[in-house]
Write a protein that holds these residues in place. Structure first.
Motif, PDB file in Angstrom:
ATOM      1  N   LEU A  19      -9.893 -61.034  65.768  1.00 38.02           N
ATOM      2  CA  LEU A  19      -9.856 -60.910  64.314  1.00 38.02           C
ATOM      3  C   LEU A  19      -8.856 -59.878  63.828  1.00 38.02           C
ATOM      4  O   LEU A  19      -8.567 -59.814  62.644  1.00 38.02           O
ATOM      5  CB  LEU A  19     -11.250 -60.564  63.778  1.00 38.02           C
ATOM      6  CG  LEU A  19     -12.327 -61.601  64.069  1.00 38.02           C
ATOM      7  CD1 LEU A  19     -13.671 -61.140  63.533  1.00 38.02           C
ATOM      8  CD2 LEU A  19     -11.961 -62.947  63.482  1.00 38.02           C
ATOM      9  N   LEU A  20      -8.303 -59.076  64.722  1.00 36.91           N
ATOM     10  CA  LEU A  20      -7.361 -58.032  64.335  1.00 36.91           C
ATOM     11  C   LEU A  20      -6.181 -58.618  63.571  1.00 36.91           C
ATOM     12  O   LEU A  20      -5.709 -58.026  62.611  1.00 36.91           O
ATOM     13  CB  LEU A  20      -6.860 -57.288  65.577  1.00 36.91           C
ATOM     14  CG  LEU A  20      -5.779 -56.237  65.343  1.00 36.91           C
ATOM     15  CD1 LEU A  20      -6.356 -55.087  64.515  1.00 36.91           C
ATOM     16  CD2 LEU A  20      -5.225 -55.736  66.640  1.00 36.91           C
ATOM     17  N   LEU A  21      -5.728 -59.779  63.984  1.00 38.03           N
ATOM     18  CA  LEU A  21      -4.553 -60.368  63.368  1.00 38.03           C
ATOM     19  C   LEU A  21      -4.807 -60.808  61.942  1.00 38.03           C
ATOM     20  O   LEU A  21      -3.875 -60.926  61.163  1.00 38.03           O
ATOM     21  CB  LEU A  21      -4.095 -61.565  64.194  1.00 38.03           C
ATOM     22  CG  LEU A  21      -3.860 -61.275  65.674  1.00 38.03           C
ATOM     23  CD1 LEU A  21      -3.394 -62.520  66.365  1.00 38.03           C
ATOM     24  CD2 LEU A  21      -2.871 -60.149  65.848  1.00 38.03           C
ATOM     25  N   LEU A  22      -6.028 -61.041  61.592  1.00 34.10           N
ATOM     26  CA  LEU A  22      -6.340 -61.556  60.267  1.00 34.10           C
ATOM     27  C   LEU A  22      -6.489 -60.465  59.212  1.00 34.10           C
ATOM     28  O   LEU A  22      -6.478 -60.756  58.035  1.00 34.10           O
ATOM     29  CB  LEU A  22      -7.641 -62.373  60.333  1.00 34.10           C
ATOM     30  CG  LEU A  22      -7.626 -63.526  61.326  1.00 34.10           C
ATOM     31  CD1 LEU A  22      -8.998 -64.186  61.364  1.00 34.10           C
ATOM     32  CD2 LEU A  22      -6.573 -64.548  60.952  1.00 34.10           C
ATOM     33  N   ILE A  23      -6.600 -59.216  59.648  1.00 34.86           N
ATOM     34  CA  ILE A  23      -6.889 -58.176  58.671  1.00 34.86           C
ATOM     35  C   ILE A  23      -5.668 -57.334  58.296  1.00 34.86           C
ATOM     36  O   ILE A  23      -5.775 -56.373  57.566  1.00 34.86           O
ATOM     37  CB  ILE A  23      -8.005 -57.234  59.188  1.00 34.86           C
ATOM     38  CG1 ILE A  23      -7.567 -56.538  60.478  1.00 34.86           C
ATOM     39  CG2 ILE A  23      -9.295 -57.982  59.369  1.00 34.86           C
ATOM     40  CD1 ILE A  23      -8.558 -55.496  60.965  1.00 34.86           C
ATOM     41  N   VAL A  24      -4.503 -57.702  58.815  1.00 31.59           N
ATOM     42  CA  VAL A  24      -3.287 -56.988  58.439  1.00 31.59           C
ATOM     43  C   VAL A  24      -2.584 -57.812  57.368  1.00 31.59           C
ATOM     44  O   VAL A  24      -2.030 -58.861  57.654  1.00 31.59           O
ATOM     45  CB  VAL A  24      -2.366 -56.793  59.655  1.00 31.59           C
ATOM     46  CG1 VAL A  24      -1.120 -56.025  59.266  1.00 31.59           C
ATOM     47  CG2 VAL A  24      -3.122 -56.071  60.768  1.00 31.59           C
ATOM     48  N   PRO A  25      -2.609 -57.371  56.117  1.00 28.39           N
ATOM     49  CA  PRO A  25      -2.058 -58.185  55.030  1.00 28.39           C
ATOM     50  C   PRO A  25      -0.538 -58.284  55.092  1.00 28.39           C
ATOM     51  O   PRO A  25       0.143 -57.351  55.491  1.00 28.39           O
ATOM     52  CB  PRO A  25      -2.499 -57.426  53.776  1.00 28.39           C
ATOM     53  CG  PRO A  25      -2.704 -56.017  54.230  1.00 28.39           C
ATOM     54  CD  PRO A  25      -3.153 -56.105  55.648  1.00 28.39           C
ATOM     55  N   GLY A  26      -0.030 -59.436  54.687  1.00 27.65           N
ATOM     56  CA  GLY A  26       1.400 -59.628  54.541  1.00 27.65           C
ATOM     57  C   GLY A  26       2.169 -59.803  55.835  1.00 27.65           C
ATOM     58  O   GLY A  26       3.387 -59.785  55.838  1.00 27.65           O
ATOM     59  N   SER A  27       1.485 -59.928  56.937  1.00 26.00           N
ATOM     60  CA  SER A  27       2.184 -60.049  58.214  1.00 26.00           C
ATOM     61  C   SER A  27       1.607 -61.200  59.024  1.00 26.00           C
ATOM     62  O   SER A  27       0.450 -61.535  58.905  1.00 26.00           O
ATOM     63  CB  SER A  27       2.047 -58.757  59.029  1.00 26.00           C
ATOM     64  OG  SER A  27       2.660 -57.694  58.357  1.00 26.00           O
ATOM     65  N   SER A  28       2.450 -61.770  59.870  1.00 31.85           N
ATOM     66  CA  SER A  28       2.010 -62.816  60.781  1.00 31.85           C
ATOM     67  C   SER A  28       2.296 -62.344  62.203  1.00 31.85           C
ATOM     68  O   SER A  28       3.367 -61.845  62.493  1.00 31.85           O
ATOM     69  CB  SER A  28       2.772 -64.112  60.498  1.00 31.85           C
ATOM     70  OG  SER A  28       2.423 -65.078  61.434  1.00 31.85           O
ATOM     71  N   TYR A  29       1.330 -62.491  63.093  1.00 28.17           N
ATOM     72  CA  TYR A  29       1.460 -61.970  64.442  1.00 28.17           C
ATOM     73  C   TYR A  29       1.339 -63.075  65.484  1.00 28.17           C
ATOM     74  O   TYR A  29       0.837 -62.852  66.564  1.00 28.17           O
ATOM     75  CB  TYR A  29       0.381 -60.912  64.704  1.00 28.17           C
ATOM     76  CG  TYR A  29       0.455 -59.742  63.784  1.00 28.17           C
ATOM     77  CD1 TYR A  29       1.348 -58.716  64.022  1.00 28.17           C
ATOM     78  CD2 TYR A  29      -0.363 -59.662  62.669  1.00 28.17           C
ATOM     79  CE1 TYR A  29       1.424 -57.627  63.179  1.00 28.17           C
ATOM     80  CE2 TYR A  29      -0.298 -58.574  61.824  1.00 28.17           C
ATOM     81  CZ  TYR A  29       0.602 -57.559  62.077  1.00 28.17           C
ATOM     82  OH  TYR A  29       0.670 -56.487  61.241  1.00 28.17           O
ATOM     83  N   VAL A  30       1.802 -64.239  65.160  1.00 25.84           N
ATOM     84  CA  VAL A  30       1.570 -65.374  66.048  1.00 25.84           C
ATOM     85  C   VAL A  30       2.671 -65.478  67.097  1.00 25.84           C
ATOM     86  O   VAL A  30       3.853 -65.443  66.786  1.00 25.84           O
ATOM     87  CB  VAL A  30       1.488 -66.679  65.238  1.00 25.84           C
ATOM     88  CG1 VAL A  30       1.341 -67.878  66.157  1.00 25.84           C
ATOM     89  CG2 VAL A  30       0.338 -66.623  64.261  1.00 25.84           C
ATOM     90  N   ILE A  31       2.262 -65.613  68.351  1.00 22.69           N
ATOM     91  CA  ILE A  31       3.167 -65.941  69.453  1.00 22.69           C
ATOM     92  C   ILE A  31       2.640 -67.234  70.056  1.00 22.69           C
ATOM     93  O   ILE A  31       1.444 -67.374  70.276  1.00 22.69           O
ATOM     94  CB  ILE A  31       3.151 -64.866  70.556  1.00 22.69           C
ATOM     95  CG1 ILE A  31       3.389 -63.480  69.998  1.00 22.69           C
ATOM     96  CG2 ILE A  31       4.205 -65.178  71.608  1.00 22.69           C
ATOM     97  CD1 ILE A  31       3.198 -62.395  71.035  1.00 22.69           C
ATOM     98  N   THR A  32       3.518 -68.178  70.308  1.00 25.26           N
ATOM     99  CA  THR A  32       3.106 -69.423  70.959  1.00 25.26           C
ATOM    100  C   THR A  32       3.993 -69.668  72.173  1.00 25.26           C
ATOM    101  O   THR A  32       5.139 -69.213  72.219  1.00 25.26           O
ATOM    102  CB  THR A  32       3.207 -70.634  70.003  1.00 25.26           C
ATOM    103  OG1 THR A  32       4.550 -70.761  69.551  1.00 25.26           O
ATOM    104  CG2 THR A  32       2.279 -70.460  68.810  1.00 25.26           C
ATOM    105  N   GLY A  33       3.441 -70.362  73.133  1.00 26.13           N
ATOM    106  CA  GLY A  33       4.187 -70.687  74.346  1.00 26.13           C
ATOM    107  C   GLY A  33       3.373 -71.634  75.198  1.00 26.13           C
ATOM    108  O   GLY A  33       2.254 -72.001  74.840  1.00 26.13           O
ATOM    109  N   PRO A  34       3.916 -72.026  76.337  1.00 25.32           N
ATOM    110  CA  PRO A  34       3.206 -72.962  77.198  1.00 25.32           C
ATOM    111  C   PRO A  34       2.009 -72.302  77.869  1.00 25.32           C
ATOM    112  O   PRO A  34       2.049 -71.120  78.199  1.00 25.32           O
ATOM    113  CB  PRO A  34       4.265 -73.355  78.231  1.00 25.32           C
ATOM    114  CG  PRO A  34       5.165 -72.160  78.296  1.00 25.32           C
ATOM    115  CD  PRO A  34       5.197 -71.600  76.913  1.00 25.32           C
ATOM    116  N   GLU A  35       0.952 -73.066  78.080  1.00 26.08           N
ATOM    117  CA  GLU A  35      -0.194 -72.551  78.825  1.00 26.08           C
ATOM    118  C   GLU A  35       0.105 -72.490  80.309  1.00 26.08           C
ATOM    119  O   GLU A  35      -0.366 -71.594  81.003  1.00 26.08           O
ATOM    120  CB  GLU A  35      -1.424 -73.432  78.585  1.00 26.08           C
ATOM    121  CG  GLU A  35      -1.974 -73.346  77.178  1.00 26.08           C
ATOM    122  CD  GLU A  35      -3.218 -74.201  77.012  1.00 26.08           C
ATOM    123  OE1 GLU A  35      -3.741 -74.732  78.024  1.00 26.08           O
ATOM    124  OE2 GLU A  35      -3.675 -74.342  75.870  1.00 26.08           O
TER     125      GLU A  35
END
Length: 196
Positions: A19-35
């Motif tokens: 949930l840490l990523l959801l509580i920082v306003p105005g920012s996106s912290y998404v990293i995606t890659g292969p499993e």
């Protein structure tokens, strides 16, 4: 999502905090890659990890270890697009396209492990995603001369050529996979691996 940060004594703390990523306003912290990614012994493989815009100048890293708390950073960028290399592993950040690429060369079977793509944040928790790397053993490496690049390559499962059952064959592409057999064709060589 797994994060890490430093405590007051400067030691690294590792936190599982979805949930840490959801509580920082105005920012996106998404990293995606292969499993999962795989490569052939003595070959190479690449892993591409994408991130959201806004993270271009942050340092990106490649870390090894099944447990985030024991993960060892192998290679890390400088916050620029300059390629960094350590041993058989390199990392390059394409900031225009928001993707960093890790290349592992001269693969060994002992390179099979759990790794992490990550973004380093000063004074805050790092961000990362898990990637499973598998190195397949080579059953055969076959060389051929010029002029034969466009021809079909085959791997047969019997000793007698006349009654041989074709396990895998290329069809104009560099790679082919069928059942347990895998062909990788490069530089007038094709390599066959038998997978578990």
């Amino acid at each position: 999502m797994v994060t890490r940060e430093r405590d007051q004594a400067g030691k690294t703390m590792w936190l599982l905090s979805p949930l840490l990523l959801l509580i920082v306003p105005g920012s996106s912290y998404v990293i995606t890659g292969p499993e999962e990614v795989s490569g052939l012994e003595q070959g190479s493989l690449t892993v591409q990890c994408h991130y959201d815009p806004g993270w271009e100048t942050y340092r990106k890293w490649w870390c090894r270890g099944a447990e985030w708390s024991n993960c060892e950073i192998i290679v890390i960028t400088t916050g620029t697009e300059l390629e960094m290399k350590k041993g058989r592993v390199s990392i390059r950040d394409d900031q225009r396209n928001c993707v960093f690429t890790v290349t592992m060369e001269k693969l060994r079977q002992e390179d099979s492990d759990v790794y992490w793509c990550g973004i380093h944040r000063n004074g805050a928790a790092d961000l990362g995603i898990q990637v499973k790397v598998t190195v397949e053993p080579v059953a055969a490496r076959c060389h051929y001369g010029p002029r034969w690049e466009a021809y079909m390559k085959q791997w047969c499962g019997e000793a007698d050529e006349s009654s041989c059952t074709i396990l895998v064959q290329t069809t104009g592409s560099k790679q082919a996979k069928k059942s347990r057999a895998y062909i990788d064709q490069e530089k007038r060589t094709f390599t066959v691996a038998l997978q578990n």
